[in-house]
Design a protein around this motif. Structure first.
Motif, PDB file in Angstrom:
ATOM      1  N   PRO A  15       0.837  -1.199   0.000  1.00  0.00           N
ATOM      2  CA  PRO A  15       0.000   0.000   0.000  1.00  0.00           C
ATOM      3  C   PRO A  15       0.876   1.255   0.000  1.00  0.00           C
ATOM      4  O   PRO A  15       1.957   1.269   0.592  1.00  0.00           O
ATOM      5  N   VAL A  16       0.417   2.283  -0.686  1.00  0.00           N
ATOM      6  CA  VAL A  16       1.141   3.543  -0.735  1.00  0.00           C
ATOM      7  C   VAL A  16       0.697   4.391   0.456  1.00  0.00           C
ATOM      8  O   VAL A  16      -0.482   4.635   0.642  1.00  0.00           O
ATOM      9  N   VAL A  17       1.655   4.785   1.274  1.00  0.00           N
ATOM     10  CA  VAL A  17       1.359   5.598   2.453  1.00  0.00           C
ATOM     11  C   VAL A  17       1.633   7.055   2.084  1.00  0.00           C
ATOM     12  O   VAL A  17       2.732   7.384   1.631  1.00  0.00           O
ATOM     13  N   PRO A  18       0.640   7.915   2.261  1.00  0.00           N
ATOM     14  CA  PRO A  18       0.847   9.335   1.937  1.00  0.00           C
ATOM     15  C   PRO A  18       1.985   9.940   2.769  1.00  0.00           C
ATOM     16  O   PRO A  18       2.171   9.559   3.933  1.00  0.00           O
ATOM     17  N   PRO A  19       2.749  10.883   2.199  1.00  0.00           N
ATOM     18  CA  PRO A  19       3.869  11.498   2.915  1.00  0.00           C
ATOM     19  C   PRO A  19       3.467  12.121   4.258  1.00  0.00           C
ATOM     20  O   PRO A  19       4.231  12.080   5.215  1.00  0.00           O
ATOM     21  N   GLU A  20       2.248  12.676   4.332  1.00  0.00           N
ATOM     22  CA  GLU A  20       1.797  13.294   5.585  1.00  0.00           C
ATOM     23  C   GLU A  20       1.686  12.256   6.697  1.00  0.00           C
ATOM     24  O   GLU A  20       2.004  12.538   7.851  1.00  0.00           O
ATOM     25  N   GLU A  21       1.222  11.055   6.342  1.00  0.00           N
ATOM     26  CA  GLU A  21       1.107   9.984   7.342  1.00  0.00           C
ATOM     27  C   GLU A  21       2.482   9.498   7.785  1.00  0.00           C
ATOM     28  O   GLU A  21       2.703   9.212   8.961  1.00  0.00           O
ATOM     29  N   LEU A  22       3.416   9.399   6.837  1.00  0.00           N
ATOM     30  CA  LEU A  22       4.781   8.996   7.179  1.00  0.00           C
ATOM     31  C   LEU A  22       5.412  10.033   8.107  1.00  0.00           C
ATOM     32  O   LEU A  22       6.055   9.676   9.097  1.00  0.00           O
ATOM     33  N   ALA A  23       5.216  11.318   7.813  1.00  0.00           N
ATOM     34  CA  ALA A  23       5.775  12.388   8.647  1.00  0.00           C
ATOM     35  C   ALA A  23       5.157  12.364  10.040  1.00  0.00           C
ATOM     36  O   ALA A  23       5.863  12.523  11.041  1.00  0.00           O
ATOM     37  N   ALA A  24       3.847  12.160  10.129  1.00  0.00           N
ATOM     38  CA  ALA A  24       3.178  12.110  11.435  1.00  0.00           C
ATOM     39  C   ALA A  24       3.699  10.928  12.255  1.00  0.00           C
ATOM     40  O   ALA A  24       3.930  11.060  13.461  1.00  0.00           O
ATOM     41  N   ALA A  25       3.922   9.794  11.617  1.00  0.00           N
ATOM     42  CA  ALA A  25       4.445   8.615  12.319  1.00  0.00           C
ATOM     43  C   ALA A  25       5.879   8.856  12.790  1.00  0.00           C
ATOM     44  O   ALA A  25       6.253   8.475  13.904  1.00  0.00           O
ATOM     45  N   GLU A  26       6.682   9.513  11.966  1.00  0.00           N
ATOM     46  CA  GLU A  26       8.065   9.816  12.338  1.00  0.00           C
ATOM     47  C   GLU A  26       8.093  10.769  13.536  1.00  0.00           C
ATOM     48  O   GLU A  26       8.836  10.548  14.499  1.00  0.00           O
ATOM     49  N   LYS A  27       7.281  11.801  13.495  1.00  0.00           N
ATOM     50  CA  LYS A  27       7.243  12.757  14.612  1.00  0.00           C
ATOM     51  C   LYS A  27       6.773  12.072  15.892  1.00  0.00           C
ATOM     52  O   LYS A  27       7.340  12.276  16.963  1.00  0.00           O
ATOM     53  N   ARG A  28       5.741  11.218  15.775  1.00  0.00           N
ATOM     54  CA  ARG A  28       5.254  10.461  16.937  1.00  0.00           C
ATOM     55  C   ARG A  28       6.363   9.617  17.541  1.00  0.00           C
ATOM     56  O   ARG A  28       6.506   9.516  18.760  1.00  0.00           O
ATOM     57  N   ALA A  29       7.168   8.993  16.683  1.00  0.00           N
ATOM     58  CA  ALA A  29       8.280   8.166  17.174  1.00  0.00           C
ATOM     59  C   ALA A  29       9.250   9.011  18.004  1.00  0.00           C
ATOM     60  O   ALA A  29       9.725   8.565  19.053  1.00  0.00           O
ATOM     61  N   TRP A  30       9.529  10.238  17.569  1.00  0.00           N
ATOM     62  CA  TRP A  30      10.420  11.117  18.328  1.00  0.00           C
ATOM     63  C   TRP A  30       9.776  11.559  19.638  1.00  0.00           C
ATOM     64  O   TRP A  30      10.453  11.703  20.648  1.00  0.00           O
ATOM     65  N   LEU A  31       8.489  11.779  19.636  1.00  0.00           N
ATOM     66  CA  LEU A  31       7.812  12.271  20.844  1.00  0.00           C
ATOM     67  C   LEU A  31       7.518  11.166  21.853  1.00  0.00           C
ATOM     68  O   LEU A  31       7.395  11.439  23.047  1.00  0.00           O
ATOM     69  N   GLU A  32       7.418   9.913  21.391  1.00  0.00           N
ATOM     70  CA  GLU A  32       6.989   8.824  22.274  1.00  0.00           C
ATOM     71  C   GLU A  32       8.084   7.812  22.612  1.00  0.00           C
ATOM     72  O   GLU A  32       7.924   7.034  23.548  1.00  0.00           O
ATOM     73  N   SER A  33       9.178   7.798  21.891  1.00  0.00           N
ATOM     74  CA  SER A  33      10.246   6.818  22.122  1.00  0.00           C
ATOM     75  C   SER A  33      11.216   7.295  23.196  1.00  0.00           C
ATOM     76  O   SER A  33      11.388   8.502  23.381  1.00  0.00           O
ATOM     77  N   PRO A  34      11.889   6.354  23.858  1.00  0.00           N
ATOM     78  CA  PRO A  34      12.995   6.757  24.735  1.00  0.00           C
ATOM     79  C   PRO A  34      14.109   7.350  23.863  1.00  0.00           C
ATOM     80  O   PRO A  34      14.461   6.776  22.836  1.00  0.00           O
ATOM     81  N   LEU A  35      14.630   8.493  24.271  1.00  0.00           N
ATOM     82  CA  LEU A  35      15.659   9.186  23.503  1.00  0.00           C
ATOM     83  C   LEU A  35      16.942   9.285  24.323  1.00  0.00           C
ATOM     84  O   LEU A  35      16.917   9.233  25.549  1.00  0.00           O
ATOM     85  N   TYR A  36      18.053   9.470  23.627  1.00  0.00           N
ATOM     86  CA  TYR A  36      19.350   9.651  24.273  1.00  0.00           C
ATOM     87  C   TYR A  36      20.181  10.574  23.402  1.00  0.00           C
ATOM     88  O   TYR A  36      19.835  10.829  22.245  1.00  0.00           O
ATOM     89  N   GLY A  37      21.246  11.100  23.953  1.00  0.00           N
ATOM     90  CA  GLY A  37      22.099  11.979  23.168  1.00  0.00           C
ATOM     91  C   GLY A  37      23.091  12.702  24.036  1.00  0.00           C
ATOM     92  O   GLY A  37      23.331  12.328  25.183  1.00  0.00           O
ATOM     93  N   GLY A  38      23.662  13.763  23.476  1.00  0.00           N
ATOM     94  CA  GLY A  38      24.675  14.507  24.193  1.00  0.00           C
ATOM     95  C   GLY A  38      24.831  15.915  23.670  1.00  0.00           C
ATOM     96  O   GLY A  38      24.315  16.261  22.611  1.00  0.00           O
ATOM     97  N   ASP A  39      25.577  16.725  24.443  1.00  0.00           N
ATOM     98  CA  ASP A  39      25.831  18.100  24.043  1.00  0.00           C
ATOM     99  C   ASP A  39      27.297  18.342  23.695  1.00  0.00           C
ATOM    100  O   ASP A  39      27.688  19.442  23.393  1.00  0.00           O
TER     101      ASP A  39
END
Length: 141
Positions: A15-39
């Motif tokens: 199935p073809v997923v519209p770009p808006e749905e892909l972007a919404a899923a990507e943003k959700r992943a950033w907002l809901e996943s455990p994140l790590y990083g550094g400065d």
């Protein structure tokens, strides 16, 4: 692959997923996943949190690393973190450390096991010197 009544097989297209749905899923992943990083490159990666801004549109990101920087965070049209701005240390004991730039542009890369977004900046030191640094936020895939 599905078999038809005539004995031939057909391939069902993905199935073809519209770009808006892909972007919404990507943003959700950033907002809901455990994140790590550094400065900076000298300290090990630690917890990163993204939260909605209090009383305003947008997001704040906190990198609980050596300098404990907190910044405004913007997302691009693909749902990826794209820009940090207004960065300042969250902890009073780090108040002399500064981010020289008003804005840090982030570049994201999808690796085998994680997605990493990072951007270079100049770290202003208490003695007045400037040292090159890199803000990094990441999540597992």
């Amino acid at each position: 692959i599905m078999a038809s009544a005539s004995g031939t097989s057909t391939v069902t297209p993905d199935p073809v997923v519209p770009p808006e749905e892909l972007a919404a899923a990507e943003k959700r992943a950033w907002l809901e996943s455990p994140l790590y990083g550094g400065d900076n490159a000298m300290a090990r990666a630690r917890r990163v949190t993204i939260t909605p801004k209090a009383g305003a549109a947008g997001y704040r990101v906190h990198i609980a690393n050596q300098f404990s920087f907190e910044c405004d965070l913007s997302f691009n049209s693909k749902g990826q973190p794209s820009r940090m701005s207004g960065c300042a240390p969250r902890l009073p004991e780090n108040s002399e450390w500064k981010v020289a730039q008003k804005e840090i542009r982030l570049r994201c890369s999808t690796l085998a096991t994680e997605v990493v977004c990072s951007g270079d900046y100049d770290l202003g030191m208490p003695a007045g010197d400037v040292y090159p640094g890199r803000m990094t936020i990441a999540r597992r895939r």
